[in-house]
Design a protein around this motif. Structure first.
Motif, PDB file in Angstrom:
ATOM      1  N   ALA A  18      31.547  66.649   1.169  1.00  0.00           N
ATOM      2  CA  ALA A  18      30.713  68.000   1.111  1.00  0.00           C
ATOM      3  C   ALA A  18      30.654  68.717  -0.347  1.00  0.00           C
ATOM      4  O   ALA A  18      29.423  69.165  -0.594  1.00  0.00           O
ATOM      5  N   SER A  58      25.221  69.405   3.185  1.00  0.00           N
ATOM      6  CA  SER A  58      26.434  68.814   2.293  1.00  0.00           C
ATOM      7  C   SER A  58      27.204  68.433   3.474  1.00  0.00           C
ATOM      8  O   SER A  58      27.684  66.987   3.140  1.00  0.00           O
ATOM      9  N   GLN A  59      27.318  68.971   4.625  1.00  0.00           N
ATOM     10  CA  GLN A  59      28.367  68.235   5.647  1.00  0.00           C
ATOM     11  C   GLN A  59      27.651  67.235   6.153  1.00  0.00           C
ATOM     12  O   GLN A  59      28.183  66.061   6.607  1.00  0.00           O
ATOM     13  N   ALA A  89      28.180  64.249   3.847  1.00  0.00           N
ATOM     14  CA  ALA A  89      29.547  63.904   4.026  1.00  0.00           C
ATOM     15  C   ALA A  89      29.771  62.929   5.298  1.00  0.00           C
ATOM     16  O   ALA A  89      30.454  61.817   5.352  1.00  0.00           O
ATOM     17  N   GLU A 134      25.615  74.417   3.062  1.00  0.00           N
ATOM     18  CA  GLU A 134      26.814  73.945   3.796  1.00  0.00           C
ATOM     19  C   GLU A 134      26.339  73.003   4.748  1.00  0.00           C
ATOM     20  O   GLU A 134      27.329  71.756   4.800  1.00  0.00           O
TER      21      GLU A 134
END
Length: 195
Positions: free
Chosen positions: A66, A53-54, A57, A50
């Motif tokens: 994300a 992925s953030q 983004a 997480e």
């Protein structure tokens, strides 16, 4: 509080030296000697999915969401080739992690170095697909990846240093047996669906 699993590509340690006593002798150099059953060598650290992925983004200013980054990353991880088990040797303990970790520095076969390089190249290609520009800058600044060192030092973390000494210690040479590569916490990855 860190509750989410960290994702790494690693090889498990199957044995150190000729028996348990060889490993236990390392306790004279380090505090809180880790249990031999959990020892491993990290080939590539991705961090919490997480968070990674953030980071993507944020870096792409939302061009890659994300969610899209997470789905593509899971697909990439699940498609990685598995490397075979191998043997290495260790004759030094080194200090890592800003002085908080003692590790066996392991001399590994060339094909293991080559596999690790291919993983890093694959990470670069993944980030290109995720529309990350300045990939090297992203890798060094991503909180999830947490890279601080320009080159990979093959090592097995075994405990905490007994002193704040930042150098290394010569030890009796040990053979270290490794199993085939795996994704740490891979069973906790979400299903990879297209996208």
């Amino acid at each position: 509080m860190q509750t989410l699993p960290r994702i790494t590509v690693e090889v498990p340690v199957l044995g150190v030296g000729s028996g348990p006593s060889d490993y236990e002798e390392l306790g004279s150099y380090v505090n809180a000697l880790r249990r031999p059953q959990g020892l491993h060598m990290t080939l590539l650290h991705l961090g919490v999915l997480e968070d990674f992925s953030q980071d993507v983004a944020d870096w792409t200013k939302g061009i890659t969401s994300a969610g899209a980054a997470a789905r593509r990353t899971v697909s990439w991880l699940k498609a990685l080739p598995v490397s075979e088990g191998f043997s290495g040797t260790a004759d030094r303990l080194i200090v890592l992690g800003g002085g908080s970790i003692s590790g066996l520095e392991v001399d590994v076969p060339q094909h293991v170095h080559d596999h690790q390089v291919s993983l890093v190249q694959g990470l670069h290609e993944l980030l290109d697909e995720l529309l990350v520009d300045n990939v090297d800058d992203f890798i060094l600044s991503s909180r999830a990846l947490g890279y601080r060192y320009p080159r990979w030092v093959p090592h097995v973390a075994v405990g905490r240093p007994k002193t704040l000494h930042r150098g290394s210690w010569q030890i009796q040479p040990l053979t270290v047996e490794f199993g085939e590569s795996r994704i740490r916490n891979g069973r906790l990855l979400p299903a990879a669906d297209g996208g």
